[in-house]
Enzyme design. Structure first.
Site, short mmCIF file in Angstrom:
data_model
loop_
_atom_site.label_atom_id
_atom_site.label_comp_id
_atom_site.label_asym_id
_atom_site.label_seq_id
_atom_site.Cartn_x
_atom_site.Cartn_y
_atom_site.Cartn_z
CG HIS A 153 -5.71 -1.84 -1.76
ND1 HIS A 153 -4.62 -1.41 -2.47
CD2 HIS A 153 -5.59 -1.29 -0.53
CE1 HIS A 153 -3.88 -0.62 -1.72
NE2 HIS A 153 -4.45 -0.53 -0.53
CG ASP A 192 -5.63 -2.10 -5.63
OD1 ASP A 192 -6.39 -1.23 -5.17
OD2 ASP A 192 -4.46 -2.27 -5.21
CB CYS A 236 -0.95 -0.05 1.20
SG CYS A 236 -2.25 1.20 1.21
#
Length: 287
Positions: free
Chosen positions: A237, A206, A144
């Site tokens: 994600h 994502d 991330c």
């Protein structure tokens, strides 16, 4: 291998409050070999700092024979403790830290983490985002927000490899205060060309990095002739987060990609290959 966990509070120059950054270090321990040395890895976290999932991920790397440094990314705004994976914690991780922290401060955190690994007596100095008093050649990894930080750590010439899981904000150039980072600009200017190896891993579902964003990143890396593996998998994600993943954790896929990452680390920093030589030999077109 058995592992140990400790931390170092390292002085910073760019923290406006003058506070140090806490860098957690998870390292292998081989009983009977007190002078054992291992390559190093910097493991950058998501917006929630060094949480249980991040520590377990780093511990798995360490148990493979690597000294892993995990910096507390938001030391200017928070203590070193993890931020909860709830609505309030998500707000704390996004506002103000992510949008108020200076880009140079993110880069300083990476430099300090690499410097720390290079100084440890149990680190060979080969590092993945990667490091060597031999010349520590580290590697890096992150997820991330941490994926973007691992990407930027690759600009450090000491880093031999970076593995970036679902790295955010690269395509939108929105990391740091002002939301106007220069990550892809530096790629286009050749700051990664001829340096370490880069691995980009994204889930095709994502929503944080849509297809157009992934294509933008891939084209910039390919146009700059950066040594890159670009993986797009069937996942959302945060699919490697084994806690509070909101139904997105894929354990089997995580295991597979962990193996891919370790192959890169083992090949680039797991052994001393000496100084890299230019190889201008053309690949023969054969069947």
């Amino acid at each position: 291998m058995l592992i140990t966990k400790t931390y170092h509070d390292v002085p910073t120059k760019l923290d406006p409050n003058g506070r140090p950054i806490r860098i957690f270090v998870i390292a292998p321990k081989v009983p009977g070999y007190p002078d054992a040395k291992f390559p190093g890895v910097v493991c950058f976290s998501e917006i929630y700092q060094v949480t249980g999932p991040v520590e377990r991920f780093a511990g798995q790397i360490a148990s493979q024979g690597y000294v892993v440094a995990c910096p507390s990314t938001y030391h200017e705004f928070e203590g070193p403790d993890p931020i909860p994976y709830d609505v309030e914690g998500t707000d704390r991780g996004n506002n103000p830290p992510q949008i108020e922290k200076e880009l140079a401060a993110y880069d300083e955190d990476a430099t300090l983490s690499i410097d720390l690994l290079c100084s440890l007596k149990n680190c060979t100095g080969r590092i993945a985002v990667a490091i060597g008093p031999n010349l520590i050649l580290p590697t890096a990894t992150g997820m991330c927000l941490g994926g973007h930080l691992a990407f930027r750590a690759a600009f450090d010439p000491r880093v031999l490899a970076s593995v970036c899981f679902f790295a955010t904000d690269i395509h939108s150039a929105s990391l740091g205060k002002g939301k106007n980072d220069d990550t892809l600009v530096r790629v286009r200017n050749g700051d990664l060309t001829g340096k370490g190896e880069l691995v980009m891993i994204f889930g095709k579902q994502d929503t944080h990095v849509p297809r157009e964003g992934r294509n933008l990143i891939r084209q910039a890396l390919e146009d700059a002739n950066v040594t890159t593996s670009f993986l797009e998998v069937q996942a959302q994600h945060a699919f490697i987060r084994d806690e509070s993943s909101k139904g997105r954790w894929d354990a089997a896929l995580t295991k597979s990609l962990f193996g891919f990452m370790m192959e890169v680390f083992e090949r680039t920093v797991g052994r001393d290959l000496g100084k890299r030589a230019n190889d201008d030999n053309k690949i023969e077109h054969v069947c």
